[in-house]
Design an enzyme around this catalytic site. Structure first.
Site, PDB file in Angstrom:
ATOM      1  N   LYS A   1       0.834  -1.218   0.000  1.00 56.49           N
ATOM      2  CA  LYS A   1       0.000   0.000   0.000  1.00 56.49           C
ATOM      3  C   LYS A   1       0.869   1.269   0.000  1.00 56.49           C
ATOM      4  O   LYS A   1       0.643   2.197  -0.778  1.00 56.49           O
ATOM      5  CB  LYS A   1      -0.905  -0.034   1.231  1.00 56.49           C
ATOM      6  CG  LYS A   1      -1.559   1.254   1.595  1.00 56.49           C
ATOM      7  CD  LYS A   1      -2.948   1.397   1.058  1.00 56.49           C
ATOM      8  CE  LYS A   1      -3.483   2.786   1.337  1.00 56.49           C
ATOM      9  NZ  LYS A   1      -4.722   3.070   0.701  1.00 56.49           N
TER      10      LYS A   1
ATOM     11  N   LYS B   1      -0.456  11.318   5.053  1.00 55.69           N
ATOM     12  CA  LYS B   1      -0.327  10.187   5.993  1.00 55.69           C
ATOM     13  C   LYS B   1       0.461   9.042   5.326  1.00 55.69           C
ATOM     14  O   LYS B   1       1.405   8.501   5.899  1.00 55.69           O
ATOM     15  CB  LYS B   1      -1.719   9.695   6.404  1.00 55.69           C
ATOM     16  CG  LYS B   1      -1.686   8.428   7.254  1.00 55.69           C
ATOM     17  CD  LYS B   1      -3.067   7.813   7.479  1.00 55.69           C
ATOM     18  CE  LYS B   1      -2.920   6.445   8.122  1.00 55.69           C
ATOM     19  NZ  LYS B   1      -4.168   5.714   8.305  1.00 55.69           N
TER      20      LYS B   1
HETATM   21  P1  NAD Z   1     -12.713   7.428   9.783  1.00 56.98           P
HETATM   22  O1  NAD Z   1     -12.115   8.410  10.725  1.00 56.98           O
HETATM   23  O2  NAD Z   1     -13.955   7.820   9.052  1.00 56.98           O
HETATM   24  O3  NAD Z   1     -13.034   6.054  10.573  1.00 56.98           O
HETATM   25  C1  NAD Z   1     -12.260   5.544  11.616  1.00 56.98           C
HETATM   26  C2  NAD Z   1     -13.215   5.201  12.735  1.00 56.98           C
HETATM   27  O4  NAD Z   1     -12.495   4.538  13.780  1.00 56.98           O
HETATM   28  C3  NAD Z   1     -13.882   6.428  13.361  1.00 56.98           C
HETATM   29  O5  NAD Z   1     -15.283   6.314  13.231  1.00 56.98           O
HETATM   30  C4  NAD Z   1     -13.402   6.389  14.805  1.00 56.98           C
HETATM   31  O6  NAD Z   1     -14.399   6.837  15.732  1.00 56.98           O
HETATM   32  C5  NAD Z   1     -13.113   4.928  14.992  1.00 56.98           C
HETATM   33  N1  NAD Z   1     -12.205   4.621  16.093  1.00 56.98           N
HETATM   34  C6  NAD Z   1     -11.076   5.272  16.477  1.00 56.98           C
HETATM   35  N2  NAD Z   1     -10.508   4.625  17.523  1.00 56.98           N
HETATM   36  C7  NAD Z   1     -11.303   3.565  17.802  1.00 56.98           C
HETATM   37  C8  NAD Z   1     -11.263   2.523  18.773  1.00 56.98           C
HETATM   38  N3  NAD Z   1     -10.291   2.466  19.671  1.00 56.98           N
HETATM   39  N4  NAD Z   1     -12.231   1.591  18.730  1.00 56.98           N
HETATM   40  C9  NAD Z   1     -13.234   1.648  17.824  1.00 56.98           C
HETATM   41  N5  NAD Z   1     -13.332   2.617  16.886  1.00 56.98           N
HETATM   42  C10 NAD Z   1     -12.384   3.550  16.887  1.00 56.98           C
HETATM   43  O7  NAD Z   1     -11.566   7.017   8.774  1.00 56.98           O
HETATM   44  P2  NAD Z   1     -11.705   6.235   7.383  1.00 56.98           P
HETATM   45  O8  NAD Z   1     -11.683   7.215   6.267  1.00 56.98           O
HETATM   46  O9  NAD Z   1     -12.821   5.242   7.471  1.00 56.98           O
HETATM   47  O10 NAD Z   1     -10.293   5.486   7.345  1.00 56.98           O
HETATM   48  C11 NAD Z   1     -10.051   4.303   8.084  1.00 56.98           C
HETATM   49  C12 NAD Z   1      -8.751   3.689   7.611  1.00 56.98           C
HETATM   50  O11 NAD Z   1      -8.857   3.415   6.215  1.00 56.98           O
HETATM   51  C13 NAD Z   1      -7.526   4.603   7.780  1.00 56.98           C
HETATM   52  O12 NAD Z   1      -6.449   3.813   8.204  1.00 56.98           O
HETATM   53  C14 NAD Z   1      -7.320   5.167   6.385  1.00 56.98           C
HETATM   54  O13 NAD Z   1      -5.973   5.521   6.136  1.00 56.98           O
HETATM   55  C15 NAD Z   1      -7.757   4.000   5.533  1.00 56.98           C
HETATM   56  N6  NAD Z   1      -8.203   4.358   4.180  1.00 56.98           N
HETATM   57  C16 NAD Z   1      -9.117   5.356   4.003  1.00 56.98           C
HETATM   58  C17 NAD Z   1      -9.532   5.675   2.704  1.00 56.98           C
HETATM   59  C18 NAD Z   1     -10.562   6.775   2.472  1.00 56.98           C
HETATM   60  O14 NAD Z   1     -10.750   7.143   1.299  1.00 56.98           O
HETATM   61  N7  NAD Z   1     -11.235   7.282   3.487  1.00 56.98           N
HETATM   62  C19 NAD Z   1      -9.011   4.974   1.601  1.00 56.98           C
HETATM   63  C20 NAD Z   1      -8.111   3.936   1.825  1.00 56.98           C
HETATM   64  C21 NAD Z   1      -7.710   3.643   3.117  1.00 56.98           C
END
Ligand code: NAD
Length: 305
Positions: A181, A256
């Site tokens: 990734k 990031k």
């Molecule tokens: P997001 O912030 O919308 O979701 C993360 C969730 O995790 C939040 O709702 C938060 O409340 C929750 N959280 C935090 N700590 C927690 C805990 N201890 N227990 C339970 N829940 C907890 O972020 P996202 O956009 O969904 O991204 C999530 C992951 O996916 C990241 O690592 C990001 O880099 C990766 N990602 C995101 C995208 C994108 O387009 N958004 C694309 C590829 C990869």
């Protein structure tokens, strides 16, 4: 004459403890539910968990409960410290033997490998399975999964990854999904900068955007940042440049991943000078109020430098 035979493969429906039902995790959990599995969700936001419950899922009582009495744990969390804490404090002490562990978060390779090691010491099969494809891919169930872990863990995880994604690639052992990734996204960040600089230079030389696109999209400058995600409006009507750089893929997310690539370069002893420079430029861009702007919007910073 006997009628046609139908062969059924009895598919076992699983209970899945899901940590982190945010932008990505929410739709991924809903797709698992639509396929007939039961999701027991936990998030720091109760409102997000409620969306899963409204669609027929369960709310975990707390973080520890999320990992109890389930067949599979899936996590989609912001960064390495969240993943490390959730697995070491909640999942590994509470999951039943035989629970399959799937971490889909994008995190640093070192933390991913440390969590794999702790899981293996307790006898759990685990994969790291970060994704590409964004929220649209999560909703459509068309994500690409880059998977690290043993053959056995990969085969077990595939049942669930196939529901959430379209392209599932086994990249090797523990942490190799994360490695794939960040290598990919480092290429992407560098390539976007190269395309943006070329368009700005073309402007200064009096060369029309569309003409540069017509040449380079079929010549040796061709790449995804040009042909799918062109950073100027016009040549690719679906690119974020045509909607004032609304993401898409936000600059904060690109930063990031570029920082994760630099962390990995440091610990692996790789020299990635272009990656470092890209991280520096995206830091400057994001920190001047553009965290939420699509990463292709960096062309405006280059133009105005
Ligand atoms: P997001 O912030 O919308 O979701 C993360 C969730 O995790 C939040 O709702 C938060 O409340 C929750 N959280 C935090 N700590 C927690 C805990 N201890 N227990 C339970 N829940 C907890 O972020 P996202 O956009 O969904 O991204 C999530 C992951 O996916 C990241 O690592 C990001 O880099 C990766 N990602 C995101 C995208 C994108 O387009 N958004 C694309 C590829 C990869």
């Amino acid at each position: 004459m006997s009628g046609p035979f139908f062969f059924y493969r009895e598919e076992k429906m699983a209970t899945i403890g899901f940590f982190g039902v945010g932008h990505m995790g929410g739709p991924m959990a809903l797709n698992l539910q639509k396929a007939g599995h039961t999701v027991k969700a936990f998030d720091l936001s109760a409102d997000l968990v409620q969306l899963i419950v409204d669609a027929g899922g369960l709310a975990a009582k707390d973080a520890a409960d999320t990992a109890k009495d389930v067949d599979v744990v899936v996590s989609m969390l912001p960064a390495g410290p969240h993943v490390s804490a959730v697995y070491n404090k909640e999942v590994l002490p509470n999951a039943a033997p035989g629970t399959l562990l799937i971490d889909c978060s994008t995190i640093d390779v070192d933390t991913s490998r440390a969590v794999h090691k702790a899981a293996a010491e307790k006898g759990f099969d685990m994969v790291d399975a970060p994704v590409s494809g964004g929220v649209g891919g999560a909703e459509a169930g068309t994500l690409t999964f880059m998977v690290g872990g043993s053959d056995k863990a990969f085969e077990a995880a595939r049942t669930y990854l196939d529901i959430m994604g379209k392209n599932i690639v086994h990249c090797g052992g523990a942490g190799n999904g994360q490695a794939a990734k960040i290598c990919n996204n480092m290429m992407l960040g560098i390539q976007m900068l190269s395309v943006a600089e070329a368009f700005v230079l073309a402007e200064k030389l009096g060369l029309d955007h569309q003409k540069l696109f017509d040449v380079s999209s079929t010549a040796s400058g061709q790449c995804w940042s040009l042909t799918t995600y062109c950073p100027v409006p016009g040549p690719v009507p679906t690119s974020p440049a045509n909607r004032d750089y609304q993401p898409g893929f936000a600059a904060a997310m690109m930063l990031k991943d570029l920082r994760l690539a630099q962390d990995a370069s440091g610990s692996a002893g790789a020299v990635t000078e272009m990656g470092q420079h890209a991280a520096d430029l995206y830091t400057r861009f994001a920190e001047s109020g553009n965290e939420g702007v699509d990463f292709s919007g960096i062309i405006n910073m280059i133009r105005n430098s």
